[in-house]
Design a protein around this motif. Structure first.
Motif, PDB file in Angstrom:
ATOM      1  N   TYR A 118      46.994 -16.915 -26.377  1.00 39.89           N
ATOM      2  CA  TYR A 118      48.253 -17.294 -27.007  1.00 39.89           C
ATOM      3  C   TYR A 118      48.101 -18.579 -27.809  1.00 39.89           C
ATOM      4  CZ  TYR A 118      53.110 -18.945 -27.372  1.00 39.89           C
ATOM      5  OH  TYR A 118      54.311 -19.401 -27.836  1.00 39.89           O
ATOM      6  N   PHE A 119      47.260 -19.500 -27.314  1.00 41.99           N
ATOM      7  CA  PHE A 119      47.147 -20.810 -27.934  1.00 41.99           C
ATOM      8  C   PHE A 119      46.305 -20.791 -29.205  1.00 41.99           C
ATOM      9  CE2 PHE A 119      48.245 -21.529 -23.531  1.00 41.99           C
ATOM     10  CZ  PHE A 119      49.258 -22.459 -23.643  1.00 41.99           C
ATOM     11  N   ASP A 120      45.760 -19.636 -29.555  1.00 38.79           N
ATOM     12  CA  ASP A 120      45.062 -19.496 -30.827  1.00 38.79           C
ATOM     13  C   ASP A 120      46.039 -19.286 -31.980  1.00 38.79           C
ATOM     14  OD1 ASP A 120      42.652 -19.755 -29.541  1.00 38.79           O
ATOM     15  OD2 ASP A 120      42.360 -17.593 -29.283  1.00 38.79           O
ATOM     16  N   ASP A 121      47.272 -18.911 -31.681  1.00 38.92           N
ATOM     17  CA  ASP A 121      48.265 -18.677 -32.728  1.00 38.92           C
ATOM     18  C   ASP A 121      48.702 -20.007 -33.348  1.00 38.92           C
ATOM     19  OD1 ASP A 121      48.140 -16.025 -32.105  1.00 38.92           O
ATOM     20  OD2 ASP A 121      49.937 -16.027 -30.847  1.00 38.92           O
ATOM     21  N   LEU A 128      41.202 -32.984 -20.350  1.00 41.74           N
ATOM     22  CA  LEU A 128      40.315 -31.916 -20.802  1.00 41.74           C
ATOM     23  C   LEU A 128      40.558 -30.634 -20.020  1.00 41.74           C
ATOM     24  CD1 LEU A 128      36.531 -32.223 -21.580  1.00 41.74           C
ATOM     25  CD2 LEU A 128      37.374 -30.353 -20.167  1.00 41.74           C
ATOM     26  N   LEU A 129      40.708 -30.737 -18.702  1.00 42.29           N
ATOM     27  CA  LEU A 129      40.948 -29.550 -17.873  1.00 42.29           C
ATOM     28  C   LEU A 129      42.266 -28.882 -18.253  1.00 42.29           C
ATOM     29  CD1 LEU A 129      39.768 -30.772 -14.358  1.00 42.29           C
ATOM     30  CD2 LEU A 129      38.851 -28.822 -15.622  1.00 42.29           C
ATOM     31  N   SER A 130      43.295 -29.679 -18.484  1.00 45.47           N
ATOM     32  CA  SER A 130      44.591 -29.101 -18.845  1.00 45.47           C
ATOM     33  C   SER A 130      44.503 -28.322 -20.150  1.00 45.47           C
ATOM     34  CB  SER A 130      45.645 -30.206 -18.968  1.00 45.47           C
ATOM     35  OG  SER A 130      45.843 -30.842 -17.731  1.00 45.47           O
ATOM     36  N   LEU A 131      43.774 -28.869 -21.117  1.00 49.03           N
ATOM     37  CA  LEU A 131      43.605 -28.171 -22.382  1.00 49.03           C
ATOM     38  C   LEU A 131      42.762 -26.912 -22.214  1.00 49.03           C
ATOM     39  CD1 LEU A 131      42.978 -31.278 -24.668  1.00 49.03           C
ATOM     40  CD2 LEU A 131      45.058 -29.909 -24.541  1.00 49.03           C
ATOM     41  N   SER A 139      33.165 -34.968 -29.921  1.00 50.66           N
ATOM     42  CA  SER A 139      32.449 -33.839 -30.491  1.00 50.66           C
ATOM     43  C   SER A 139      32.552 -32.626 -29.591  1.00 50.66           C
ATOM     44  CB  SER A 139      30.975 -34.203 -30.692  1.00 50.66           C
ATOM     45  OG  SER A 139      30.330 -34.363 -29.433  1.00 50.66           O
ATOM     46  N   LYS A 140      32.317 -31.450 -30.176  1.00 49.65           N
ATOM     47  CA  LYS A 140      32.317 -30.217 -29.395  1.00 49.65           C
ATOM     48  C   LYS A 140      31.251 -30.265 -28.305  1.00 49.65           C
ATOM     49  CE  LYS A 140      31.452 -25.250 -29.895  1.00 49.65           C
ATOM     50  NZ  LYS A 140      31.146 -24.164 -30.872  1.00 49.65           N
ATOM     51  N   ARG A 141      30.102 -30.845 -28.614  1.00 51.14           N
ATOM     52  CA  ARG A 141      29.027 -30.940 -27.626  1.00 51.14           C
ATOM     53  C   ARG A 141      29.427 -31.812 -26.440  1.00 51.14           C
ATOM     54  NH1 ARG A 141      22.628 -31.710 -29.063  1.00 51.14           N
ATOM     55  NH2 ARG A 141      21.852 -31.542 -26.918  1.00 51.14           N
ATOM     56  N   THR A 151      40.254 -23.621 -27.549  1.00 51.46           N
ATOM     57  CA  THR A 151      38.816 -23.510 -27.774  1.00 51.46           C
ATOM     58  C   THR A 151      38.170 -24.888 -27.651  1.00 51.46           C
ATOM     59  OG1 THR A 151      39.036 -23.866 -30.154  1.00 51.46           O
ATOM     60  CG2 THR A 151      39.193 -21.583 -29.356  1.00 51.46           C
ATOM     61  N   ASP A 152      36.845 -24.901 -27.525  1.00 50.69           N
ATOM     62  CA  ASP A 152      36.142 -26.179 -27.437  1.00 50.69           C
ATOM     63  C   ASP A 152      36.387 -27.026 -28.682  1.00 50.69           C
ATOM     64  OD1 ASP A 152      35.229 -25.465 -24.983  1.00 50.69           O
ATOM     65  OD2 ASP A 152      33.168 -25.022 -25.599  1.00 50.69           O
ATOM     66  N   GLU A 153      36.439 -26.355 -29.864  1.00 56.18           N
ATOM     67  CA  GLU A 153      36.710 -27.099 -31.084  1.00 56.18           C
ATOM     68  C   GLU A 153      38.086 -27.755 -31.051  1.00 56.18           C
ATOM     69  OE1 GLU A 153      33.747 -23.910 -32.137  1.00 56.18           O
ATOM     70  OE2 GLU A 153      35.586 -24.050 -30.949  1.00 56.18           O
ATOM     71  N   ALA A 154      39.087 -26.998 -30.569  1.00 54.40           N
ATOM     72  CA  ALA A 154      40.444 -27.545 -30.496  1.00 54.40           C
ATOM     73  C   ALA A 154      40.530 -28.680 -29.482  1.00 54.40           C
ATOM     74  CB  ALA A 154      41.431 -26.442 -30.139  1.00 54.40           C
ATOM     75  N   ILE A 155      39.850 -28.516 -28.343  1.00 55.52           N
ATOM     76  CA  ILE A 155      39.839 -29.585 -27.329  1.00 55.52           C
ATOM     77  C   ILE A 155      39.181 -30.827 -27.898  1.00 55.52           C
ATOM     78  CG2 ILE A 155      38.926 -30.264 -25.079  1.00 55.52           C
ATOM     79  CD1 ILE A 155      39.172 -27.333 -24.223  1.00 55.52           C
ATOM     80  N   ALA A 156      38.080 -30.646 -28.612  1.00 61.06           N
ATOM     81  CA  ALA A 156      37.399 -31.791 -29.211  1.00 61.06           C
ATOM     82  C   ALA A 156      38.317 -32.521 -30.181  1.00 61.06           C
ATOM     83  CB  ALA A 156      36.127 -31.314 -29.918  1.00 61.06           C
ATOM     84  N   GLY A 157      39.088 -31.757 -30.948  1.00 63.29           N
ATOM     85  CA  GLY A 157      40.023 -32.384 -31.871  1.00 63.29           C
ATOM     86  C   GLY A 157      41.107 -33.166 -31.155  1.00 63.29           C
TER      87      GLY A 157
END
Length: 332
Positions: free
Chosen positions: A171-174, A279-282, A299-301, A288-294
């Motif tokens: 859902y959170f990809d929308d 981080l866990l909540s997100l 960084s995504k890594r 996605t990892d990219e969205a969490i990084a943002g």
């Protein structure tokens, strides 16, 4: 308040003055309220025309009130009778609809709704009629009602209706989904996230449910969309049980003061720093990892490395297991 018996606000005010003073002229009325003499005279004549006042014979220009039990009570009784007749007519229409327009399955437990517009209307009516609780399964995409257009939810919150909403991670990809969830939680919604939901569903007061029968992107026009309305039955009980089972394993979603999904709960593990809880909540919300990084401005890594560290701390092998562990250990 007196508009139901045909009086304007100004007429009601003048009528009350007449009841207190027994009789009055336009000059006296204008002196008692913010009206000029001409306006007061027009209101007195309007009350006379409506049968609530009469001119005093020995005092030209003076009017007395007709008692409310004579002037108003019969009107209320007539309106009550008309309302009862209208109610009976509406019930007859409902019965006619139930007999002729409803697709019956299992003793009228299921009604088939045809078309996106009809489904959207039912979802709005479902929320408008709710008095205690709304349960929602929110999957990715939508079939009839865009989440941002659901203003009925906020009106229901104002009436004290509890919303319990389960979101699947996709859902959170929308676009705009995170903002919609943040707005709902701030309004009083209790929200949780799970990896995946089996269907999309809304349940009002545990007495009626609506289930779209198609997925977003399925072939067919909006007019061909079908949905099921399920009334009190063993099927409805099963759907509610399904919701409760998913609710038990769902990860709670909280909103920070900055308007982001995340933040510490009241019983957080002392071994985790606030950044790890965020981080866990997100992650359990399905970002996605990219969205969490943002969100975290790393960084995504870095996100992947920190997730691996939390998995080691929890003693689990997958991210799904980490999400369940975090929910049960109050890490979110």
């Amino acid at each position: 308040m007196l508009d139901t018996v045909g009086l304007t606000v100004a007429e009601g005010e003048v009528y009350r003055l007449l009841l207190v003073t027994e009789s009055a002229s336009a000059e006296e009325i204008s002196g008692s309220c913010e009206l000029d003499t001409a306006a007061a005279r027009r209101l007195l004549l309007a009350l006379e025309a409506k049968g609530l006042a009469y001119p005093v014979e020995d005092s030209p220009g003076w009017f007395a009130a007709i008692p409310p039990e004579v002037a108003l009570v019969p009107r209320l009784q007539r309106q009550s009778e008309a309302l009862e007749q209208t109610r009976a007519a509406v019930l007859e229409m409902v019965q006619t609809y139930q007999r002729g327009a409803r697709a019956r399955v299992g003793g009228e437990a299921i009604e088939i709704i045809s078309g996106a517009a009809a489904l959207r209307q039912r979802l709005r009516q479902l929320q408008d009629g709710s008095r205690r609780e709304m349960l929602w399964f929110c999957k990715a995409g939508y079939v009839a009602m865009p989440p941002e257009s659901n203003q009925e939810q906020f009106a229901a919150h104002d009436r004290g209706v509890l919303y319990r909403v389960l979101y699947e991670q996709a859902y959170f990809d929308d676009p705009g989904s995170v903002d919609n969830v943040v707005e709902g939680v701030r309004a009083g919604e209790a929200a949780r996230a799970v990896p995946r939901l089996p269907l999309r569903m809304a349940v009002s007061d545990r007495s009626v449910a609506v289930l779209p029968l198609a997925s977003p992107g399925a072939p067919g026009s909006p007019r061909e969309l079908k949905a099921a309305l399920v009334r009190e039955s063993s099927l409805l009980e099963g759907l509610i049980d399904l919701f409760e089972r998913y609710w038990e394993v769902g990860a709670p979603l909280r909103v920070t003061e900055e308007g982001r999904i995340g933040g510490a709960g009241p019983e957080d593990a002392a071994s985790l720093v606030p950044e790890d809880r965020h981080l866990l909540s997100l992650m359990v919300a399905g970002l996605t990892d990219e969205a969490i990084a943002g969100q975290l401005r790393v960084s995504k890594r870095t996100v992947q490395r920190r997730v691996q560290g939390l998995m080691s701390l929890a003693g689990v092998a997958t991210r799904m297991q980490l999400g369940w562990h975090a929910a049960r250990r109050n890490w979110l």
